[in-house]
Write a protein that holds these residues in place. Sequence first.
Motif, mmCIF file in Angstrom:
data_model
loop_
_atom_site.group_PDB
_atom_site.id
_atom_site.type_symbol
_atom_site.label_atom_id
_atom_site.label_comp_id
_atom_site.label_asym_id
_atom_site.label_seq_id
_atom_site.Cartn_x
_atom_site.Cartn_y
_atom_site.Cartn_z
ATOM 1 N N ASP A 224 0.894 -1.128 0.100
ATOM 2 C CA ASP A 224 -0.571 -0.237 -0.054
ATOM 3 C C ASP A 224 0.874 1.218 0.193
ATOM 4 O O ASP A 224 2.270 0.463 -0.026
ATOM 5 C CB ASP A 224 -0.731 -0.006 1.140
ATOM 6 C CG ASP A 224 0.100 -0.238 2.595
ATOM 7 O OD1 ASP A 224 -0.086 1.290 2.877
ATOM 8 O OD2 ASP A 224 -0.252 -0.721 3.502
ATOM 9 N N HIS A 225 0.360 2.455 -0.561
ATOM 10 C CA HIS A 225 0.831 3.590 -0.091
ATOM 11 C C HIS A 225 0.500 4.632 0.608
ATOM 12 O O HIS A 225 1.204 5.887 1.206
ATOM 13 C CB HIS A 225 0.986 4.449 -1.648
ATOM 14 C CG HIS A 225 1.690 3.074 -2.398
ATOM 15 N ND1 HIS A 225 2.873 2.994 -2.887
ATOM 16 C CD2 HIS A 225 0.814 2.287 -3.920
ATOM 17 C CE1 HIS A 225 3.035 2.329 -3.687
ATOM 18 N NE2 HIS A 225 2.188 1.860 -3.880
ATOM 19 N N ALA A 226 0.001 4.580 1.128
ATOM 20 C CA ALA A 226 -0.525 5.129 3.319
ATOM 21 C C ALA A 226 0.086 5.529 3.855
ATOM 22 O O ALA A 226 1.743 5.048 3.550
ATOM 23 C CB ALA A 226 -1.318 4.208 3.519
ATOM 24 N N PRO A 227 0.256 6.907 4.793
ATOM 25 C CA PRO A 227 1.483 7.523 5.640
ATOM 26 C C PRO A 227 1.693 5.969 6.778
ATOM 27 O O PRO A 227 0.681 4.992 6.975
ATOM 28 C CB PRO A 227 0.493 8.233 6.330
ATOM 29 C CG PRO A 227 -0.037 8.838 4.920
ATOM 30 C CD PRO A 227 -0.694 7.128 4.966
ATOM 31 N N ILE A 228 2.991 6.123 6.463
ATOM 32 C CA ILE A 228 3.230 4.654 7.387
ATOM 33 C C ILE A 228 3.147 4.250 8.546
ATOM 34 O O ILE A 228 2.693 4.265 9.496
ATOM 35 C CB ILE A 228 4.634 4.506 7.266
ATOM 36 C CG1 ILE A 228 5.545 3.351 7.918
ATOM 37 C CG2 ILE A 228 6.261 5.852 8.403
ATOM 38 C CD1 ILE A 228 5.388 2.518 7.441
ATOM 39 N N GLU A 229 2.982 5.562 9.717
ATOM 40 C CA GLU A 229 2.361 6.057 10.801
ATOM 41 C C GLU A 229 1.194 5.551 10.924
ATOM 42 O O GLU A 229 0.134 4.747 11.907
ATOM 43 C CB GLU A 229 2.532 7.216 11.409
ATOM 44 C CG GLU A 229 1.950 8.167 10.978
ATOM 45 C CD GLU A 229 2.798 8.951 9.494
ATOM 46 O OE1 GLU A 229 2.093 9.991 8.555
ATOM 47 O OE2 GLU A 229 3.403 8.717 8.749
ATOM 48 N N ALA A 230 0.331 5.517 9.410
ATOM 49 C CA ALA A 230 -1.092 4.578 9.873
ATOM 50 C C ALA A 230 -1.394 3.657 9.836
ATOM 51 O O ALA A 230 -1.862 2.882 10.058
ATOM 52 C CB ALA A 230 -2.281 5.106 8.188
#
Length: 145
Positions: free
Chosen positions: A79-85
């Motif tokens: 995926d390409h979501a922010p890593i903290e999420a």
Amino acid sequence: MATVRLSFSPAPVHVRTARLVGVAVARRAGVAEELLDEVRLAIGEACTRAVTLHRQYGLSELVTVEMSDSDSYTVRVIDHAPIEASVGLTKLPPDELADESLTDDALTTGVGFALLAGFVDDLQVRPVDDGPGTEVRMVWPVTRR
């Protein structure tokens, strides 16, 4: 060694296709018949998690699933979501997953990791090498005929 790569828009309808292709490739690779349900569930859960994150953050980038067979059957869901999420809930103790202040999407993502850990003995979650995002890597043994 064969590698199959799928990329799809972050829509829930595409998760079913990823599961079907993943099981077909697993069967061809030599994954034991009794593990195919586990493969189907794990790929579905990892893809659902990626789609949920993309939709939650309004991302239009494609979700990627790579399947390869060599000494084992390896599936990578990216995926390409922010890593903290993507990884934040993995640090929560199980009793905090019931916290009512967590959003439904956050719960889905956190519970997804818990389910994956139950389906897959060899599971790794790590940041992607380039840009934001997470790679969920799952491995199953194969037997050559």
